[in-house]
Each structure stands twice: as structure tokens, then as C-alpha cells.
Write an enzyme that holds these catalytic residues in place. Structure first.
Site, PDB file in Angstrom:
ATOM      1  CB  SER A 142      -0.769   0.194   1.231  1.00  0.00           C
ATOM      2  OG  SER A 142      -1.669   1.390   1.208  1.00  0.00           O
ATOM      3  CE1 TYR A 156      -3.867  -2.268   5.036  1.00  0.00           C
ATOM      4  CE2 TYR A 156      -3.242  -0.136   5.125  1.00  0.00           C
ATOM      5  CZ  TYR A 156      -3.617  -1.078   4.420  1.00  0.00           C
ATOM      6  OH  TYR A 156      -4.050  -1.467   3.072  1.00  0.00           O
TER       7      TYR A 156
HETATM    8  N1  LIG Z   1      -9.146  -0.717  -1.624  1.00  0.00           N
HETATM    9  C1  LIG Z   1      -7.605   0.642  -1.507  1.00  0.00           C
HETATM   10  O1  LIG Z   1      -8.103   1.569  -1.253  1.00  0.00           O
HETATM   11  C2  LIG Z   1      -6.517  -0.075  -0.784  1.00  0.00           C
HETATM   12  C3  LIG Z   1      -5.169   0.753  -0.258  1.00  0.00           C
HETATM   13  C4  LIG Z   1      -4.652   0.156  -0.571  1.00  0.00           C
HETATM   14  C5  LIG Z   1      -4.148  -1.119  -0.304  1.00  0.00           C
HETATM   15  N2  LIG Z   1      -5.240  -1.948  -0.563  1.00  0.00           N
HETATM   16  C6  LIG Z   1      -4.946  -3.562  -0.408  1.00  0.00           C
HETATM   17  O2  LIG Z   1      -5.037  -3.944  -1.427  1.00  0.00           O
HETATM   18  C7  LIG Z   1      -5.711  -5.721  -0.981  1.00  0.00           C
HETATM   19  C8  LIG Z   1      -6.789  -5.800  -1.496  1.00  0.00           C
HETATM   20  O3  LIG Z   1      -7.826  -5.351  -0.239  1.00  0.00           O
HETATM   21  P1  LIG Z   1      -9.478  -4.492  -1.039  1.00  0.00           P
HETATM   22  O4  LIG Z   1      -9.092  -3.649  -1.264  1.00  0.00           O
HETATM   23  O5  LIG Z   1      -9.512  -5.364  -2.863  1.00  0.00           O
HETATM   24  O6  LIG Z   1     -10.167  -5.198   0.245  1.00  0.00           O
HETATM   25  P2  LIG Z   1     -11.119  -6.664   0.070  1.00  0.00           P
HETATM   26  O7  LIG Z   1     -11.868  -5.691   1.646  1.00  0.00           O
HETATM   27  O8  LIG Z   1     -12.633  -5.976  -1.101  1.00  0.00           O
HETATM   28  O9  LIG Z   1     -10.834  -7.612  -0.657  1.00  0.00           O
HETATM   29  C9  LIG Z   1      -9.835  -8.459   0.175  1.00  0.00           C
HETATM   30  C10 LIG Z   1     -10.426  -9.479   0.151  1.00  0.00           C
HETATM   31  O10 LIG Z   1      -9.660 -10.401   1.565  1.00  0.00           O
HETATM   32  C11 LIG Z   1     -10.488 -11.427   2.069  1.00  0.00           C
HETATM   33  N3  LIG Z   1      -9.680 -11.352   3.379  1.00  0.00           N
HETATM   34  C12 LIG Z   1      -9.434 -10.902   4.585  1.00  0.00           C
HETATM   35  N4  LIG Z   1      -8.803 -11.343   5.245  1.00  0.00           N
HETATM   36  C13 LIG Z   1      -8.666 -12.985   4.719  1.00  0.00           C
HETATM   37  C14 LIG Z   1      -7.741 -13.746   5.700  1.00  0.00           C
HETATM   38  N5  LIG Z   1      -7.380 -14.346   6.352  1.00  0.00           N
HETATM   39  N6  LIG Z   1      -7.867 -15.056   4.466  1.00  0.00           N
HETATM   40  C15 LIG Z   1      -8.066 -15.292   3.399  1.00  0.00           C
HETATM   41  N7  LIG Z   1      -9.074 -13.686   2.568  1.00  0.00           N
HETATM   42  C16 LIG Z   1      -8.873 -12.476   3.278  1.00  0.00           C
HETATM   43  C17 LIG Z   1     -11.781 -11.002   2.499  1.00  0.00           C
HETATM   44  O11 LIG Z   1     -13.231 -11.515   2.258  1.00  0.00           O
HETATM   45  C18 LIG Z   1     -12.290  -9.806   0.772  1.00  0.00           C
HETATM   46  O12 LIG Z   1     -12.687 -10.433  -0.217  1.00  0.00           O
HETATM   47  C19 LIG Z   1      -5.058  -5.375   0.332  1.00  0.00           C
HETATM   48  O13 LIG Z   1      -3.906  -5.989   0.217  1.00  0.00           O
HETATM   49  C20 LIG Z   1      -5.610  -4.331   1.122  1.00  0.00           C
HETATM   50  O14 LIG Z   1      -4.656  -3.404   2.023  1.00  0.00           O
HETATM   51  C21 LIG Z   1      -6.222  -1.069  -0.302  1.00  0.00           C
END
Ligand SMILES: NC(=O)c1ccc[n+]([C@@H]2O[C@H](COP(=O)([O-])OP(=O)(O)OC[C@H]3O[C@@H](n4cnc5c(N)ncnc54)[C@H](O)[C@@H]3O)[C@@H](O)[C@H]2O)c1
Length: 275
Positions: A142, A156
Site C-alpha cells: 500500500s 496496517y
Molecule cells: N482499497 C484500497 O483503497 C487499498 C489501498 C491500498 C492497499 N490496498 C490493499 O489491497 C489489497 C486488497 O484489498 P481490497 O481493497 O481489494 O479489499 P477487499 O476487502 O475488497 O478484498 C480483500 C479480500 O480479502 C479477503 N480476506 C480478508 N481476510 C482474509 C483472510 N484472513 N484469509 C483469506 N482472505 C481474507 C476478504 O474476504 C476480501 O474478499 C489489500 O492488501 C489491501 O491492504 C487496498
């Protein structure tokens, strides 16, 4: 990895957001998919969407926070498709609170889920990649791991900084052995990540990385990841301009950067002192 057709990818956290978006972009390239998530229904939905694009896709119930989960996932994936070509470590969950309010157990939960799961995944999948001298690993961190823009996201941000550091080291180790390594540092994307947020202590407002970060749809971010895999690139971000602007400012004057950020936070009416 120029030609992706007929390859197999394992994606963790594939039931939503960036994991789903990348799965659908890989499906367009003809990649078969192993879609792991703690939310099986979400992973099954992604699998159905990918199958509509003509690839084979299976959903696997996986909690990456469990010690043996990544090895079990590898075994299921290999039993179904044979050797795995692409591994995307994508799970990330959020927590929030002032530094003195965040319990140690919460630090441990976040570091285990976001960082140690990636370590366990490397242990499970890298020996096979080394034996075949091929494969590609994508770790999702991130922008929050590259610089601090808030003070309530310590676990985080630290977990993501850890993912950044270990991924860079992994690239140094694996690139000469024919294995690609990529680091995705997304900025804001409209996903379900906010639903995972647990908050501790007196409430705070939400502080993002800055108004110049315009949210990028997760499938667009997924397309950036696919392009990076094909080009065998290392770093990819959804928000190069606002991110590099801040990283350059910090590089030139880290003291000043922190002074200005702290002053900005102290003056933010919607964060610590929200009405
Ligand atoms: N959305 C943002 O703004 C953003 C920004 C920077 C980084 N990220 C990173 O992107 C990545 C994806 O996140 P996203 O935004 O798509 O979120 P999201 O919550 O939409 O998707 C994440 C998925 O991970 C699954 N998950 C959570 N805990 C789990 C576990 N213990 N085992 C297996 N699956 C699990 C959830 O059920 C979900 O389907 C993450 O690493 C997040 O930190 C997101």
C-alpha cells in the site's frame, strides 16, 4: 512472463476488490485461476465471472492467518492444475486507533494476517518456483507502507512497510533465478477493505492520503498488475503522480516533510478534533 495463456495463478483475497479485479484481468489473458478467500461465496462469485471469460477457475476456502493455510492452498491448487505459475499475495485487513489504544493482540493479528501470511506463502510456493526456475510473485502492499499520512493506522502501515521490504529483498534473490517479483502499492480503490476496519479507543475521523489521490477502480488496478507481470516489472502503483510527489518531497527534506504533515494533521478539523 510474456505469454500468459494456459498458465495458472493463485490469488489470495480473490473474493472482492483488487483480488477479483486482477483475477478477471488474468482471465482475459487465458490464465486459469485458484481463488482463495475466507469468504467462500465471494471467491465462488469471482470464479463464475472468470469462467464466463472461458478459463477454468476454482474457489478455495482459505484463512491466510492460519499457520498451515498456504501449504494446503498450494496442494489443492497443484492437485487441480499442476505447477503454479503466478502467485498473488493480496490479503490485507485494516485496523485503527491512537498508538496508545491499539492492543498488542491487535498488532499481532494485523501483522500475522498482512505480513506473516506472505512469509508463509513464500515458504509454501517458492521451493516449487526455484525447482522449475520459473514463476512470478505479486505482493500487494500500500502507499500507506511508503510514507505516513495518518497516525491511527500503525499496525496496517507497519505490515505494509514489511511487505515492501521483504518483496524488494525477494526480487534481489529470485530475479537471477528466472522468477519474477512485483510489488503493487495501491492508493485508494473503491473496494470492501473498509468493512474489515476495527477501531479502538475514542473515535477518530478517517484521514486519507490526500485529495489528489482520485480512487482507481480495482479492475483497472488489476490490469496494471497484469501489464507488470507481462513486462516482468517490479514496482507498480495506481497513483504514481501524487505518490512520487510526496516521496520526492520526503527524500529532499525528511524533517520538513514530517513537520508539515504533523501540522496538517493538527489542523485537520475532521480527524483528531472532529466535531
Ligand atoms: N482499497 C484500497 O483503497 C487499498 C489501498 C491500498 C492497499 N490496498 C490493499 O489491497 C489489497 C486488497 O484489498 P481490497 O481493497 O481489494 O479489499 P477487499 O476487502 O475488497 O478484498 C480483500 C479480500 O480479502 C479477503 N480476506 C480478508 N481476510 C482474509 C483472510 N484472513 N484469509 C483469506 N482472505 C481474507 C476478504 O474476504 C476480501 O474478499 C489489500 O492488501 C489491501 O491492504 C487496498
Amino acid at each position: 512472463m510474456k505469454n500468459l495463456r494456459g498458465r495458472t495463478a493463485v490469488i489470495t483475497g480473490a473474493g472482492s476488490g483488487l483480488g477479483r479485479g486482477t483475477a478477471l484481468e488474468l482471465a482475459k489473458e487465458g490464465v486459469n485461476l485458484v481463488l482463495a478467500d475466507i469468504d467462500l461465496a465471494g471467491a465462488e462469485e469471482t470464479a463464475a465471472m472468470a469462467a464466463a471469460a472461458g478459463v477454468q477457475a476454482i474457489a478455495v476456502l482459505t484463512d491466510v492467518a492460519q499457520p498451515d493455510a498456504l501449504e494446503a492452498l498450494r496442494d489443492v491448487a497443484e492437485a487441480r492444475f499442476g505447477p503454479i505459475d503466478i502467485l498473488m499475495n493480496n490479503v490485507g485487513v485494516l485496523t485503527g486507533g491512537r498508538p496508545e489504544d491499539l492492543p498488542i493482540a491487535e498488532w499481532e493479528r494485523i501483522l500475522n494476517t498482512n505480513l506473516l501470511s506472505v512469509v508463509r506463502s513464500i515458504h509454501a510456493f517458492v521451493p516449487g518456483f526455484l525447482a522449475r526456475r520459473s514463476g512470478h510473485i505479486v505482493n500487494v502492499a500500500s502507499t500507506a507502507g511508503l510514507y505516513a499520512y495518518a497516525f491511527d493506522r500503525g499496525p496496517y502501515a507497519a505490515s505494509k512497510a514489511g511487505v515492501i521490504s521483504l518483496t524488494e529483498g525477494l526480487a534481489l534473490y529470485l530475479k537471477s533465478k528466472g522468477i519474477g517479483v512485483s510489488l503493487m502499492c495501491p492508493g485508494p480503490m473503491p473496494t470492501n477493505v473498509g468493512k474489515s476496519l476495527r477501531a479502538f479507543g475514542a473515535p477518530l475521523g478517517v484521514r486519507g492520503p490526500g485529495a489528489d489521490y482520485v480512487p482507481v477502480p480495482p479492475q483497472e488496478a488489476g490490469a496494471m498488475i497484469v501489464a507488470t507481470i507481462k513486462a516482468n516489472g517490479f514496482f507498480v502503483t495506481t497513483h504514481p503522480e501524487p505518490l512520487f510527489k510526496r516521496l520526492r518531497a520526503r527524500l529532499e527534506d525528511w524533517n520538513g516533510f514530517v513537520e508539515r504533515s504533523a501540522a496538517d494533521i493538527a489542523a485537520d478539523p475532521n480527524y483528531e478534533n472532529r466535531q
